[in-house]
Design an enzyme around this catalytic site. Structure first.
Site, PDB file in Angstrom:
ATOM      1  N   SER A 237      44.742  25.757 -37.860  1.00 35.94           N
ATOM      2  CA  SER A 237      45.386  24.493 -37.500  1.00 35.94           C
ATOM      3  C   SER A 237      44.937  23.373 -38.433  1.00 35.94           C
ATOM      4  O   SER A 237      43.854  23.427 -39.028  1.00 35.94           O
ATOM      5  CB  SER A 237      45.038  24.135 -36.058  1.00 35.94           C
ATOM      6  OG  SER A 237      45.776  23.021 -35.624  1.00 35.94           O
ATOM      7  N   GLN A 259      41.663  18.580 -33.846  1.00 28.34           N
ATOM      8  CA  GLN A 259      41.964  19.760 -34.652  1.00 28.34           C
ATOM      9  C   GLN A 259      40.695  20.524 -34.973  1.00 28.34           C
ATOM     10  O   GLN A 259      40.675  21.757 -34.947  1.00 28.34           O
ATOM     11  CB  GLN A 259      42.656  19.347 -35.951  1.00 28.34           C
ATOM     12  CG  GLN A 259      44.040  18.786 -35.757  1.00 28.34           C
ATOM     13  CD  GLN A 259      44.933  19.710 -34.960  1.00 28.34           C
ATOM     14  OE1 GLN A 259      45.245  20.807 -35.388  1.00 28.34           O
ATOM     15  NE2 GLN A 259      45.346  19.265 -33.782  1.00 28.34           N
ATOM     16  N   HIS A 262      39.438  23.251 -32.630  1.00 24.35           N
ATOM     17  CA  HIS A 262      40.199  24.498 -32.531  1.00 24.35           C
ATOM     18  C   HIS A 262      39.463  25.656 -33.179  1.00 24.35           C
ATOM     19  O   HIS A 262      39.393  26.756 -32.642  1.00 24.35           O
ATOM     20  CB  HIS A 262      41.559  24.353 -33.229  1.00 24.35           C
ATOM     21  CG  HIS A 262      42.657  23.880 -32.340  1.00 24.35           C
ATOM     22  ND1 HIS A 262      43.064  24.579 -31.227  1.00 24.35           N
ATOM     23  CD2 HIS A 262      43.456  22.788 -32.409  1.00 24.35           C
ATOM     24  CE1 HIS A 262      44.062  23.932 -30.650  1.00 24.35           C
ATOM     25  NE2 HIS A 262      44.306  22.838 -31.340  1.00 24.35           N
ATOM     26  N   GLU A 327      50.664  20.656 -41.181  1.00 19.94           N
ATOM     27  CA  GLU A 327      51.204  21.142 -39.908  1.00 19.94           C
ATOM     28  C   GLU A 327      51.537  19.961 -38.998  1.00 19.94           C
ATOM     29  O   GLU A 327      52.646  19.846 -38.477  1.00 19.94           O
ATOM     30  CB  GLU A 327      50.171  22.055 -39.245  1.00 19.94           C
ATOM     31  CG  GLU A 327      50.596  22.572 -37.884  1.00 19.94           C
ATOM     32  CD  GLU A 327      49.487  23.333 -37.179  1.00 19.94           C
ATOM     33  OE1 GLU A 327      49.796  24.054 -36.223  1.00 19.94           O
ATOM     34  OE2 GLU A 327      48.307  23.194 -37.576  1.00 19.94           O
ATOM     35  N   HIS A 328      50.564  19.094 -38.775  1.00 20.34           N
ATOM     36  CA  HIS A 328      50.747  17.867 -37.994  1.00 20.34           C
ATOM     37  C   HIS A 328      50.518  16.665 -38.909  1.00 20.34           C
ATOM     38  O   HIS A 328      49.533  16.634 -39.645  1.00 20.34           O
ATOM     39  CB  HIS A 328      49.738  17.775 -36.843  1.00 20.34           C
ATOM     40  CG  HIS A 328      49.669  18.992 -35.978  1.00 20.34           C
ATOM     41  ND1 HIS A 328      48.702  19.973 -36.144  1.00 20.34           N
ATOM     42  CD2 HIS A 328      50.440  19.385 -34.928  1.00 20.34           C
ATOM     43  CE1 HIS A 328      48.880  20.914 -35.237  1.00 20.34           C
ATOM     44  NE2 HIS A 328      49.926  20.593 -34.494  1.00 20.34           N
ATOM     45  N   GLU A 415      84.737  42.463 -61.330  1.00 23.31           N
ATOM     46  CA  GLU A 415      83.439  43.091 -61.076  1.00 23.31           C
ATOM     47  C   GLU A 415      83.525  44.611 -61.144  1.00 23.31           C
ATOM     48  O   GLU A 415      82.581  45.305 -60.760  1.00 23.31           O
ATOM     49  CB  GLU A 415      82.902  42.647 -59.708  1.00 23.31           C
ATOM     50  CG  GLU A 415      82.586  41.156 -59.633  1.00 23.31           C
ATOM     51  CD  GLU A 415      81.960  40.742 -58.310  1.00 23.31           C
ATOM     52  OE1 GLU A 415      81.903  41.582 -57.386  1.00 23.31           O
ATOM     53  OE2 GLU A 415      81.513  39.587 -58.212  1.00 23.31           O
ATOM     54  N   HIS A 420      87.708  47.748 -53.842  1.00 21.13           N
ATOM     55  CA  HIS A 420      87.788  46.416 -53.240  1.00 21.13           C
ATOM     56  C   HIS A 420      89.164  45.805 -53.507  1.00 21.13           C
ATOM     57  O   HIS A 420      89.821  45.278 -52.604  1.00 21.13           O
ATOM     58  CB  HIS A 420      86.716  45.488 -53.838  1.00 21.13           C
ATOM     59  CG  HIS A 420      85.346  45.671 -53.285  1.00 21.13           C
ATOM     60  ND1 HIS A 420      84.623  46.823 -53.466  1.00 21.13           N
ATOM     61  CD2 HIS A 420      84.548  44.836 -52.551  1.00 21.13           C
ATOM     62  CE1 HIS A 420      83.445  46.694 -52.886  1.00 21.13           C
ATOM     63  NE2 HIS A 420      83.372  45.489 -52.320  1.00 21.13           N
TER      64      HIS A 420
END
EC number: 1.1.1.23
Length: 436
Positions: A237, A259, A262, A327-328, A415, A420
């Site tokens: 984190s 943070q 964590h 992240e934040h 192609e 096709h």
């Protein structure tokens, strides 16, 4: 903690270390993780028994030993205090309300020539959620992963979470009851990812795996990608805070520490053009840290992973934040909304002094499963879209085919794909002959 000054010549080299934060070197664990995954794929339940005895230190005698029953979850829920129940329900309701707005709707466009084009959005049939259970078990992670799947309309949701010494976290069990999830297994780490990705005789495989975990979980998710879909490969984190001289240093100190507590590998970064503010924040951290219940973890994180970056002005602070792609990202400035158009890379953006990052962790509404380590440059937060898939709808009328068919055949011939071209030209010939 490190102190970086953009004015100094050594800043560029030192800042590179910030940019490489959270990068997980999986070389040392990949061989072990691959071995565990291979065992799960080939041995199924027998491999799970070995892995759980080895890593979680308890004996699995039968398949039923792996399951957590709905009754256990109900009992855990009933034992919660009324205040905690209310808090969980509030979080559920707010997260659900936010994610409900994300649900994508199928659409069809009918053109005048009878051509019909569209997109059909369908929920995954079976989703696997990984909920950590190591140094801390988080019911909030269960809510954040389960609710988008519920909103998407996933019919079967399976949860795997480690239970060291066969002890499940009662708050996680209560959250499982609140979410109505009944298929829950006491399996963690790479083994859980393998179980959900490959399935076994007793448990069908899933279509998508989401949820955070340690380096073994992240490595396993990376290795099974393609067998199933995954949300992202997330690391430790992290938070970055842009602050000016008017920001509250005590608020900043607590948000950085939120943070740091964590994980020892969590990153806490302050970016400011105010040297007095940076100094004040440092003093507050030094005062608060010793009394924290998780002081050892937070202290290691602050010592080795916290960074204070002194910039020339707000514009430079924003540029630094964009380079970090955190992240934040908190913006604690006099006019935070003025910065929003200039912020390009962040998992979640918190504007203003009352928008503390922990609010986002629990019950603001947006998901807290976010890209880390700079991957916010190309990954997005977990959302309803991770539990849905899109199919294109194409329905051509004869008139529509006549309008574009020859161009299509020409492109195919360019192609060297003759079948096709003939697939279209044959239809054009049939349409013409019917009209004659």
């Amino acid at each position: 903690m490190k102190y970086l000054d953009v004015r100094l010549p050594e800043f560029a080299n030192e800042f590179q270390q910030v940019l490489s934060r959270g990068k997980m070197d999986m070389k040392e664990v990949s061989s072990l993780v691959q071995e565990l995954l291979d065992e799960i794929r080939t041995e199924g339940l027998d491999a799970l028994k070995k892995h759980i005895a080895r890593f979680d230190k308890w004996e699995v005698k039968s398949f039923e030993d792996l399951r957590i029953s709905p009754k256990e979850c109900l009992n855990a829920y009933n034992q919660l205090s009324s205040e905690l129940k209310s808090a969980l329900h509030l979080a559920y309701d707010r997260i659900y309300a936010f994610h409900r707005k994300q649900k994508m709707q199928s659409w069809i466009d009918c053109e005048e020539n009878g051509n019909i084009l569209g997109s059909k959005f369908t929920p995954m049939e079976r989703a696997g959620l990984y909920i950590p259970g190591g140094k801390a078990a988080y019911p909030s992670s269960l809510l954040m992963n389960a609710i988008p799947a519920i909103v998407a309309g996933v019919k079967e949701i399976v949860v795997c979470s480690p239970t060291p010494h066969n002890q499940a976290n009662p708050l996680v069990l209560a959250a499982l009851h609140l979410c109505g999830i009944t298929e829950v297994y006491k399996v963690g780490g790479a083994s859980a990812i393998g179980l959900m990705a490959y399935g076994c005789k007793e448990i069908p495989k899933v279509d998508v795996i989401t949820g955070p975990g340690n380096i073994f979980v992240a490595c396993a998710k990376k290795l099974v990608f393609g067998e199933v879909n995954i949300d992202m490969v997330a690391g430790p984190s992290e938070i970055a805070i842009i602050a000016d001289s008017q920001a509250n240093p005590l608020y900043i100190a607590y948000d950085l520490l939120s943070q740091a507590e964590h994980d020892e590998m969590a990153s806490s970064i302050l970016i400011s053009d105010s040297a007095p503010l940076i100094e004040s924040v440092q003093k507050h951290i030094e005062q608060i840290l010793p009394s924290m219940p998780r002081a050892e973890i937070a202290g290691a994180s602050i010592k080795n992973r916290a960074v204070m970056i002194y910039t020339r002005n707000l514009q430079e602070s924003i540029e630094i934040a964009n380079a970090i792609a955190p992240e934040h990202l908190e913006v604690l400035t006099t006019t935070p909304f003025d910065t929003l158009p200039y912020i390009k890379h962040a998992g979640a953006i918190f504007l203003g002094e009352h928008s503390s990052e922990p609010i986002g962790d629990y019950l603001a509404g947006p998901n807290h499963t976010l890209p880390t380590g700079g991957s916010a440059r190309f990954f997005s937060p977990l959302g309803v879209e991770h539990f849905m898939k899109k199919s294109s709808i194409i329905a051509f009328s004869a008139t529509a085919l006549e309008e574009v068919g020859e161009s299509c055949a020409l492109l195919a011939q360019s192609e060297s794909l003759s079948a096709h071209a003939q697939a279209v030209l044959t239809r054009l010939d049939s349409i013409k002959s019917k009209r004659e």
